[in-house]
Design a protein around this motif. Structure first.
Motif, PDB file in Angstrom:
ATOM      1  N   VAL A   1       0.843  -1.210   0.000  1.00  0.00           N
ATOM      2  CA  VAL A   1       0.000   0.000   0.000  1.00  0.00           C
ATOM      3  C   VAL A   1       0.874   1.254   0.000  1.00  0.00           C
ATOM      4  O   VAL A   1       0.604   2.219  -0.730  1.00  0.00           O
ATOM      5  N   GLU A   2       1.933   1.241   0.811  1.00  0.00           N
ATOM      6  CA  GLU A   2       2.849   2.389   0.869  1.00  0.00           C
ATOM      7  C   GLU A   2       3.573   2.575  -0.467  1.00  0.00           C
ATOM      8  O   GLU A   2       3.761   3.702  -0.936  1.00  0.00           O
ATOM      9  N   MET A   3       3.973   1.468  -1.076  1.00  0.00           N
ATOM     10  CA  MET A   3       4.634   1.543  -2.384  1.00  0.00           C
ATOM     11  C   MET A   3       3.710   2.158  -3.427  1.00  0.00           C
ATOM     12  O   MET A   3       4.116   3.033  -4.202  1.00  0.00           O
ATOM     13  N   LYS A   4       2.474   1.705  -3.458  1.00  0.00           N
ATOM     14  CA  LYS A   4       1.519   2.210  -4.444  1.00  0.00           C
ATOM     15  C   LYS A   4       1.240   3.694  -4.231  1.00  0.00           C
ATOM     16  O   LYS A   4       1.048   4.441  -5.199  1.00  0.00           O
ATOM     17  N   SER A   5       1.245   4.120  -2.989  1.00  0.00           N
ATOM     18  CA  SER A   5       1.044   5.550  -2.697  1.00  0.00           C
ATOM     19  C   SER A   5       2.192   6.385  -3.263  1.00  0.00           C
ATOM     20  O   SER A   5       1.966   7.422  -3.895  1.00  0.00           O
ATOM     21  N   GLU A   6       3.423   5.921  -3.074  1.00  0.00           N
ATOM     22  CA  GLU A   6       4.593   6.641  -3.598  1.00  0.00           C
ATOM     23  C   GLU A   6       4.631   6.590  -5.122  1.00  0.00           C
ATOM     24  O   GLU A   6       4.976   7.582  -5.780  1.00  0.00           O
ATOM     25  N   LEU A   7       4.251   5.452  -5.692  1.00  0.00           N
ATOM     26  CA  LEU A   7       4.250   5.327  -7.147  1.00  0.00           C
ATOM     27  C   LEU A   7       3.227   6.256  -7.786  1.00  0.00           C
ATOM     28  O   LEU A   7       3.463   6.794  -8.872  1.00  0.00           O
ATOM     29  N   GLU A   8       2.110   6.457  -7.124  1.00  0.00           N
ATOM     30  CA  GLU A   8       1.107   7.389  -7.647  1.00  0.00           C
ATOM     31  C   GLU A   8       1.644   8.825  -7.637  1.00  0.00           C
ATOM     32  O   GLU A   8       1.399   9.599  -8.567  1.00  0.00           O
ATOM     33  N   LYS A   9       2.402   9.171  -6.606  1.00  0.00           N
ATOM     34  CA  LYS A   9       3.018  10.505  -6.549  1.00  0.00           C
ATOM     35  C   LYS A   9       4.048  10.669  -7.676  1.00  0.00           C
ATOM     36  O   LYS A   9       4.152  11.741  -8.277  1.00  0.00           O
ATOM     37  N   ILE A  10       4.792   9.599  -7.947  1.00  0.00           N
ATOM     38  CA  ILE A  10       5.758   9.634  -9.053  1.00  0.00           C
ATOM     39  C   ILE A  10       5.021   9.802 -10.381  1.00  0.00           C
ATOM     40  O   ILE A  10       5.442  10.570 -11.254  1.00  0.00           O
ATOM     41  N   ARG A  11       3.914   9.078 -10.538  1.00  0.00           N
ATOM     42  CA  ARG A  11       3.135   9.166 -11.781  1.00  0.00           C
ATOM     43  C   ARG A  11       2.665  10.598 -12.024  1.00  0.00           C
ATOM     44  O   ARG A  11       2.703  11.102 -13.166  1.00  0.00           O
ATOM     45  N   GLU A  12       2.220  11.278 -10.981  1.00  0.00           N
ATOM     46  CA  GLU A  12       1.762  12.665 -11.124  1.00  0.00           C
ATOM     47  C   GLU A  12       2.893  13.575 -11.591  1.00  0.00           C
ATOM     48  O   GLU A  12       2.673  14.486 -12.397  1.00  0.00           O
ATOM     49  N   GLN A  13       4.099  13.328 -11.099  1.00  0.00           N
ATOM     50  CA  GLN A  13       5.243  14.136 -11.529  1.00  0.00           C
ATOM     51  C   GLN A  13       5.607  13.838 -12.984  1.00  0.00           C
ATOM     52  O   GLN A  13       5.910  14.744 -13.756  1.00  0.00           O
ATOM     53  N   ILE A  14       5.556  12.564 -13.351  1.00  0.00           N
ATOM     54  CA  ILE A  14       5.944  12.171 -14.705  1.00  0.00           C
ATOM     55  C   ILE A  14       5.031  12.818 -15.751  1.00  0.00           C
ATOM     56  O   ILE A  14       5.469  13.111 -16.869  1.00  0.00           O
ATOM     57  N   GLN A  15       3.766  13.059 -15.390  1.00  0.00           N
ATOM     58  CA  GLN A  15       2.846  13.688 -16.341  1.00  0.00           C
ATOM     59  C   GLN A  15       3.311  15.086 -16.761  1.00  0.00           C
ATOM     60  O   GLN A  15       2.887  15.611 -17.791  1.00  0.00           O
TER      61      GLN A  15
END
Length: 293
Positions: free
Chosen positions: A276-290
């Protein structure tokens, strides 16, 4: 080099009897979409400006270029009236006055404030001279624009690397827990089968084999190996001297897929928490990548 798709650049200079101002701004876009607005007198600059923008390795973003050129010295350029445009413009002003009950104060000087009613005719060498005067100002504006993209990109890269490091640290914690989870699953399955069988005799060798095979299906070793490989490729793309946004976006989808598989296989509560913690951080990374070019 990581560049943001959001930026602004501006340059202003007086050259060759022209007071020139160039402003460039951009927002996120899947592809490169360059819109150029120049005074009517210098409309032939449009395609050259677009070509120059592309030549600066700007590959993505909705880019708007605004050019203002005030003629301070005629320098032999023959100014002519664009009669068709002027007629249409005056008609529009009169419609505006009649429809909204505004004072009809149309005068020569007021109409002349719209520089687009004028056109000019010049020899090819004059066109080239105009472009030669304009290009340094455009270059300065694009330099500022690209520098702003790179500054913001550097900040985004640092943030992404920090978040990626947290994801990797969580993945490393999952490895040892996975081995314990696999062993526990093996014992749990074996105990359940014995319970169901009751007094029925069991083939111990077959029981051990089948329980081992089922426990192996719940193992996440392969997912962790692929995850590590994806992170290595992520670092390579992040540090490459080329547009990275689309590649990072695709790779992050693969990282998310492996993370989801780990979460679906694991029955350990602590592993589930880390996922769950990993997915939360990955979503933050995805927002930056956009926001990355």
């Amino acid at each position: 080099m990581i560049r943001s798709m959001t930026a602004f650049g501006r340059a202003k200079e007086e050259r060759g009897g022209r007071d020139i101002t160039v402003e460039i701004k951009s927002v996120n876009n899947r592809y490169l979409d360059c819109s150029v607005k120049v005074p009517h007198l210098f409309s032939y600059f449009e395609e050259r400006i677009r070509a120059y923008i592309s030549s600066r390795q700007i590959s993505r973003g909705k880019i708007d270029v605004f050019v203002k050129i005030d003629v301070t010295e005629q320098d032999g350029v023959e100014i002519k009236l664009d009669e068709a445009y002027t007629k249409s413009y005056i008609a529009a002003l009169r419609t505006l006055s009649e429809k909204f009950g505004l004072a009809d104060d149309i005068s020569t000087m007021r109409v002349a404030q719209n520089r687009d009613i004028f056109s000019f005719k010049s020899a090819d060498e004059d066109v080239e001279r105009e472009w030669a005067n304009f290009l340094p100002v455009l270059t300065e504006a694009v330099d500022a624009f690209v520098a702003a993209r790179e500054r913001e990109g550097a900040n985004m890269k640092a943030d992404i690397e920090e978040k990626k490091a947290r994801v990797m640290a969580l993945a490393e914690k999952i490895g040892p827990l996975s081995e314990a989870d696999k062993a526990a699953s093996y014992e749990r399955i074996k105990a359940r089968i014995r319970q169901i069988a009751g007094e029925v005799p069991l083939d111990e060798g077959r029981l051990i084999t089948e329980c081992g095979l089922y426990a192996d299906k719940l193992a996440i070793d392969e997912e962790l190996v692929r995850l590590a490989s994806h992170f290595d490729e992520f670092d390579r793309i992040l540090n490459a001297n080329e547009p990275a946004g689309r590649k990072l976006d695709f790779l992050l989808q693969e990282i998310n897929r492996e993370t989801n598989t780990i979460g679906s296989k694991a029955s350990n509560a602590e592993i589930a928490k880390y996922v769950v913690e990993m997915k939360s951080e990955l979503e933050k990374i995805r927002e930056q990548i956009q926001n990355i070019e």
